[in-house]
Each structure stands twice: as C-alpha cells, then as structure tokens.
Scaffold this active site. Structure first.
Site, PDB file in Angstrom:
ATOM      1  CB  CYS A 190      53.368   0.461  56.243  1.00  0.00           C
ATOM      2  SG  CYS A 190      53.387   1.674  57.536  1.00  0.00           S
ATOM      3  CE  LYS A 215      68.538  10.735  44.000  1.00  0.00           C
ATOM      4  NZ  LYS A 215      67.388  11.078  43.267  1.00  0.00           N
ATOM      5  CD  GLU A 231      66.448  11.405  47.605  1.00  0.00           C
ATOM      6  OE1 GLU A 231      65.295  10.987  47.636  1.00  0.00           O
ATOM      7  OE2 GLU A 231      67.184  11.299  46.595  1.00  0.00           O
ATOM      8  CD1 TRP A 269      59.386   4.490  57.255  1.00  0.00           C
ATOM      9  CD2 TRP A 269      57.692   5.944  57.040  1.00  0.00           C
ATOM     10  NE1 TRP A 269      59.916   5.706  56.894  1.00  0.00           N
ATOM     11  CE2 TRP A 269      58.904   6.608  56.761  1.00  0.00           C
ATOM     12  CE3 TRP A 269      56.510   6.655  56.963  1.00  0.00           C
ATOM     13  CZ2 TRP A 269      58.961   7.952  56.420  1.00  0.00           C
ATOM     14  CZ3 TRP A 269      56.560   8.000  56.616  1.00  0.00           C
ATOM     15  CH2 TRP A 269      57.773   8.633  56.349  1.00  0.00           C
ATOM     16  CG  HIS A 272      69.506  38.332  42.756  1.00  0.00           C
ATOM     17  ND1 HIS A 272      69.668  39.683  42.572  1.00  0.00           N
ATOM     18  CD2 HIS A 272      69.458  37.793  41.517  1.00  0.00           C
ATOM     19  CE1 HIS A 272      69.691  39.962  41.281  1.00  0.00           C
ATOM     20  NE2 HIS A 272      69.568  38.827  40.614  1.00  0.00           N
ATOM     21  CE  LYS A 324      62.095   3.523  44.668  1.00  0.00           C
ATOM     22  NZ  LYS A 324      62.951   4.615  44.166  1.00  0.00           N
ATOM     23  CG  ASN A 352      50.622  -0.671  54.533  1.00  0.00           C
ATOM     24  OD1 ASN A 352      51.077  -1.108  55.573  1.00  0.00           O
ATOM     25  ND2 ASN A 352      50.996  -1.102  53.337  1.00  0.00           N
ATOM     26  N   GLY A 353      48.726   3.149  55.998  1.00  0.00           N
ATOM     27  CA  GLY A 353      47.899   4.350  55.853  1.00  0.00           C
ATOM     28  C   GLY A 353      47.691   5.019  57.196  1.00  0.00           C
ATOM     29  CD  GLU A 389      67.139  13.771  40.966  1.00  0.00           C
ATOM     30  OE1 GLU A 389      66.245  14.375  41.584  1.00  0.00           O
ATOM     31  OE2 GLU A 389      67.363  12.555  41.125  1.00  0.00           O
ATOM     32  NE  ARG A 434      56.145  -0.510  50.243  1.00  0.00           N
ATOM     33  CZ  ARG A 434      55.290  -0.091  49.322  1.00  0.00           C
ATOM     34  NH1 ARG A 434      55.403  -0.509  48.087  1.00  0.00           N
ATOM     35  NH2 ARG A 434      54.320   0.731  49.637  1.00  0.00           N
TER      36      ARG A 434
HETATM   37  C1  G6P Z   1      59.653   9.524  47.823  1.00  0.00           C
HETATM   38  C2  G6P Z   1      61.003   8.993  47.407  1.00  0.00           C
HETATM   39  C3  G6P Z   1      61.579   9.855  46.283  1.00  0.00           C
HETATM   40  C4  G6P Z   1      60.593   9.933  45.133  1.00  0.00           C
HETATM   41  C5  G6P Z   1      59.227  10.440  45.591  1.00  0.00           C
HETATM   42  C6  G6P Z   1      58.166  10.303  44.510  1.00  0.00           C
HETATM   43  O1  G6P Z   1      59.788  10.737  48.468  1.00  0.00           O
HETATM   44  O2  G6P Z   1      61.901   8.993  48.494  1.00  0.00           O
HETATM   45  O3  G6P Z   1      62.790   9.292  45.815  1.00  0.00           O
HETATM   46  O4  G6P Z   1      61.118  10.771  44.143  1.00  0.00           O
HETATM   47  O5  G6P Z   1      58.775   9.680  46.705  1.00  0.00           O
HETATM   48  O6  G6P Z   1      57.943   8.949  44.262  1.00  0.00           O
HETATM   49  P1  G6P Z   1      57.191   8.399  43.001  1.00  0.00           P
HETATM   50  O7  G6P Z   1      57.081   6.922  43.225  1.00  0.00           O
HETATM   51  O8  G6P Z   1      55.848   9.066  42.963  1.00  0.00           O
HETATM   52  O9  G6P Z   1      58.005   8.750  41.807  1.00  0.00           O
END
Ligand code: G6P
Length: 605
Positions: free
Chosen positions: A2, A486, A489, A73, A505, A600, A99-100, A482, A27
């Site tokens: 949000c 990616k 995601e 959101w 295993h 985000k 928000n929250g 990672e 976001r």
């Molecule tokens: C969300 C995002 C990720 C990010 C994570 C941590 O899940 O989608 O891409 O790595 O938050 O975010 P930060 O701002 O704490 O690095």
C-alpha cells in the site's frame, strides 16, 4: 504494498495526489483512491485497478486544496471498489487512508456493529475510520480525535486523515508503516515513500513509530502518542525524479540491471584505501578493538536481501575467518533467538522498511545486540534503528525484483569482510588482491552486459520449460538461489535451487529433458566436483545451461563471464541470471516490473 500520499497547500490537490500515486505504483497494488476537502465537504473517488483508471474516474471539477490518496494491496477483503481506500464515515465527514494491519479489527468491528454501526467494506481500515469519526465529535482537534481512536488499535499503521469540518488540515500517524513528511513552499506533503515527494520537494522528515503529525500549508507539528510535541530535523534526499524514470528502457528491471556498473562503482566510491589495502567504512561506528572483539556474525534479511546475505556470510568467513551465517529475518525473529554480546548482527534491506527485518532488528536491540544495517534507503526505519552501517548508494530500485540492490549489497559485504579481515589476519597482499578485484567489478559487469543477446536467445530457448533446477556449490549456491528466485518472481516458471552436491540425495529424481538445470560453475577449487555433477545430470538426459568462467562439454549451453578474485566471483555470476530471468519473463509476456501477488516492500508481517 500500500501507498499513501497527502497534500495541503494553495494548489488543487487531486493532480498532485494522482501524480504521487503513480510514483508509488512500483510498490505493487490492486486498487487506488483519493479524497479532497472542498469547502466543508468531502469528495472521494476510488476504483479497483490502476492509478490511470482512478485518474479517469476523477471528474475535471474535483476541486479542493487538501487531500489524501492511496494505493491498496489487499489484506482484509478482496480487491474491489468498496474495499479500496479512502474510507469515509456515514456522514462523510472523515476520510482515512491506511497502510498496515489492524490486528484487533474483528473485535472492534463486532463492538461497533453491536452499537449500531453499519460497515460498507470488509477492511480493517473502516473500523479506524468509524472510531475517528466518533472521536471528532467529542473533541475540538483532529489530532486529538486520531490519538483517541488509535488508543483502541492493536497492529501496524501509517495513516492520513482529513476532516471536512477542518479544511486545510491533515493528520498523519505512524506505527510500523512508514510516513515521510515533505516540506514545500507554503505547502506540505506526506507519503509512505519519498518516491511520491521528490518531484515537489527534497526536504523531508521521517516520523518515528508512535508519532503523529499535523500538517497545514504553513508547516507541521509532530507529537508523541501522549500529545507531547517532538522536535524534528528535516534532511535533504539526494534522489530526484530522474532516478524514477525508466530512462528509455522498456522496463525498469532492464534499466536497473544495466545500471550496475555505475551502482557498484557508487557503492565502492571512497571506501577503498590503497595505502593499507583496507575498506573505509565510517558509518560502522566501531573502533579497531571493538571490531576485533566479535566472534561470530549473524546476517538477517528477506528474499533477495537474504540471499545476498548468504554471499556476505561466505565472504566474511573466507576473508576474516569469523563464523558467519545468514537467516531469513522472519524465521530469526520468531524463534526467540539467543542474542550474544560477541556476535555482530547485520540486517540487510533495500527499502529499509521490510517489516520482518525491522522487527528482527528491534528484537535484537531489545536484547542488547549490536546491529549494523546494509540499507539502500537513507533515513529509512531499519537504517535509523541500527547502531551503524553502510548505505548502498545504488539509487532507488523501482522494479519489484531486486537486481542492483542485490549486487551492491554483495559488494558492501565484500567491503565489510575486508574491513573485519584486515583488523585480524588477512595479509596486506591479500587485502590488496581484494581491493584490486573490487575495482575491476564495474568494468567486468559492463562486459557481462554485452552478453545480452546471447542470454536472450538462451532465455527464449529455456523459458517454456515447466520447471527449472538451479545448482551451485558453496560460492555458487547463493547465486543459484538468487537465480531461481529471479526466474520464479518475474516469469512464474517454477524454479528450485539446490546445493549441487545435494542433487543426488533427492532432486535428481526430477531430472528429465523437460527440467533443465542452470549450473553455476566458477573456476575455483570445486570445479572438478561441479563437472562431475554435470555428468550426473547429463546421464539422466537433463539439459544443462552452465554459467561459469569457461565452456564445458558436459553442458548444452554455456555463458562465460570474466573471472575476478575467487571470493568475489559470486557477484559477477549473478548478473547473467538476472538477464536470463528478465528475457524469460519478456518471452512469456509477463508484467516484468510488477509481478503478480508481489510487492516491492513488504511492510506487513
Ligand atoms: C520483497 C521483494 C523482494 C525483496 C524483499 C526484501 O519480498 O519482493 O524483492 O528482496 O522484499 O526487501 P528489502 O527492501 O528488505 O530488501
């Protein structure tokens, strides 16, 4: 997640709010709305969908110089017009954006319903709106009404409130969800993220948890929850609107991947000392004796931040020979961690807002832990909460999937590891080797970016696989994690990461021609072991895309990246995987910058 924007001043609020909401789109959200005070009445529009849909729904004559806006959101209730914010009381006197999460919303709702209140939406926020609307009738100030209402609330919030009876005044409050005030010329702004403000002002003030602010065109006052006035020092943000433009790239993600030669250079700038072959990290606030005293390093973060922390833990163990490990911040905070005085804790966050990471830092501080932050957003909640740390200086990251913040975090860890190592036993010669390696990174990233066409072709070849395996050993393992992160995601292709040695295993059972493997194979002491793994995959008819420093016969396809010092190789090996995920997502027609279901910065638990 949000977003909130608020404006009070001489201008029409609606265009400013809409522009601010657009800046917060990155976001992640599912609906949007705004309310303005006009004379002594409220005008409000809200829609499920994009900010552009909201802009169309706002009539040309939507006058009012004081207003609040929101991107939602969904948490309580599905994405819909009704559940979108702002929420209004039945008399249309008070409007609230939030928000929250209000944890006791159900109990409060039941209580209010028993007293005859009818709810329009399924949201927790509407509860708060009713509470404030009741309180405004019992007091002569809006901030007092908000304060009274918040006393009943358990949970997290960043809120902005207007009252039609008090045009020209906005009250904002924060507890666990960020609120930033923007100071303009005879106008005031507030937002949940500076991105919404930088077009209008760079002078900002962050609210602390438990703080509340009253904004009027001529300035602001901040208060504690028990109405004591607090003194705030504004600071200047150095991000401008240019940082938030896509720079002619088709997607922010590609822009941010391409920026990495510069962002890595910025993370390094002024931090390498060629005389002693050490890192200058003034923000750590620790002298050499204290730096030597740590016997362990514990790193916490979420998502990609956690994976970059795993690279960091390996760098610290390898260079400084201090036991180090990384853990998801949420797991850490919920398992009642043992906090030791001789452990150095490091929290990582691009946004500096991730709730789980912030809560973990607060838990550590409460138990007397020493916490450093590796954070991108200057002045963010996590940065403020930590005892010291390093800023990434990577500039704002707009695309949901993290790329440049990931590499800059890994580079920051290389600097931190060098620093910890050179006050211990790392020799000047090895210190010099690492310093020189770090300096080569921007140029080598540039070379990897030139492989874009090759990687695009490979991504198009593999993108249609139903599932992919990512494997790596030791330094290659966090890179594999990672890479898989990616891909899932942004392309929604199922991807799993495993340590290469663990394949036999269990997951080897999955290998077949429809499940290709991306293997991270650096030219290090584990090269032969990795090549053996490739043989095992091959023997099960598995296709292999290898990312390494030389081609290998066992692989169907190879992406060859420049070699750096072995300890720093993971940073470079990550970059082809970012491009691979990007091109796979484009090939599959995905919304690259705004992947479904993700946000985000995750400011809820
Ligand atoms: C969300 C995002 C990720 C990010 C994570 C941590 O899940 O989608 O891409 O790595 O938050 O975010 P930060 O701002 O704490 O690095």
């Amino acid at each position: 997640m949000c977003g909130i924007v608020a404006y009070v001043g001489p201008k029409d609020a609606a265009p400013i709010l809409l522009e601010g909401l657009q800046r917060l789109e990155y976001r992640g959200y599912d609906s949007a709305g705004l309310a303005v005070v006009n004379g002594k009445s409220l005008k409000m529009r809200k829609v499920k969908g994009r900010v552009s849909d909201l802009a169309e729904a706002v009539p040309a004559r939507f006058k009012g110089t004081c207003g609040i806006g929101h991107t939602r959101w969904a948490t309580h209730g599905v994405p819909s017009d009704v559940n979108a914010h702002p929420h209004l009381d039945p008399e249309h006197r008070v409007a609230v954006v939030h928000n929250g999460i209000i944890e006791n919303a159900d109990a409060l709702r039941q209580r209010l319903e028993a007293e005859g209140v009818t709810f329009e939406s399924e949201t927790d926020t509407e509860v708060l709106c009713h509470l404030i609307a009741r309180a405004v009738k019992e007091t002569d100030s809006l901030d007092d009404a908000v304060r009274r209402a918040l006393k009943s609330i358990v949970g997290t919030y960043g809120i902005a409130v207007v009252d039609a009876q008090r045009p020209g005044e906005i009250v904002v409050a924060r507890n666990g969800s960020p609120i930033v005030l923007g100071i303009g010329e005879k106008e005031m702004f507030a937002a949940s993220d500076v991105a919404a403000l930088v077009r209008y002002t760079r002078q900002v003030v962050h609210l602390e948890d438990g703080e509340l602010a009253v904004l009027r065109a001529d300035g602001f006052h901040t208060f504690t929850s028990d109405a004591r006035e607090t003194a705030k020092e504004p600071f200047t943000v150095d991000w401008d609107t240019g940082h938030y433009d896509n720079g002619g790239y088709e997607h922010y993600l590609l822009k941010e991947i391409s920026e990495q030669p510069d962002t890595v250079a910025r993370t390094l700038r002024g931090r390498i000392d060629d005389r002693f072959h050490i890192a200058h990290l003034g923000g750590l606030n620790m002298d050499a004796r204290e730096t030597r005293s740590f016997r362990r390093v514990k790193i916490i973060g979420c998502g990609s931040a956690y994976y970059s922390g795993q690279i960091g833990a390996q760098l610290i163990e390898e260079l400084a020979r201090i036991p180090a490990d990384a853990e998801p911040a949420s797991e850490f905070r919920y398992r009642n961690p043992v906090v030791e005085p001789d452990t150095l804790y490091v929290a990582i966050s691009q946004s500096g807002e991730t709730y789980d990471t912030l809560a973990a830092v607060q838990e550590l501080k409460r138990k007397g832990g020493r916490v450093l932050g590796i954070v991108n957003t200057v002045g963010s909640a996590i940065a403020r909460e930590c005892d010291g740390g390093l800023y990434l200086h990577a500039g704002p990251e707009v695309s949901v999937a993290s790329t440049k913040a990931f590499t800059s975090t890994a580079v920051s860890f290389a600097l931190l590891a060098l620093h910890l190592a050179r006050v211990r036993d790392l020799s000047p010669a090895d210190g010099r080797r690492i310093c020189e390696g770090l300096r080569r990174l921007p140029e080598q990233i540039e070379q990897i970016l030139k492989l874009d066409e090759q990687i695009k072709t490979l991504a198009e070849k593999y993108a249609h696989s139903p599932s992919m395996m990512f494997v790596g050993r030791v330094r290659g393992y966090p890179v594999a994690r990672e890479g898989a992160q990616k891909l899932k995601e942004i392309s929604y292709v199922h991807a799993e990461a495993y340590p290469a040695s663990e394949l036999k295993h269990g997951p080897l059972a999955l290998i077949n021609p429809d499940m290709p493997t991306v293997a991270i194979v650096p030219d290090d002491e584990l090269l032969d072991k990795n090549l053996t793994t490739l043989g095992e995959i091959r023997a099960r008819s598995g296709r292999i895309l290898m990312i390494g420093h030389r081609a290998a016969d066992a692989a169907d396809d190879c992406v060859v990246v420049p070699k750096n010092e072995t300890e720093l190789d993971p940073i470079l090996l990550t970059i082809p995987l970012q491009l691979f995920a990007y091109h796979a997502a484009v090939a599959l027609g995905r919304d690259v910058d705004r992947p479904r279901n993700l946000a985000k910065s995750v400011t809820v638990e």
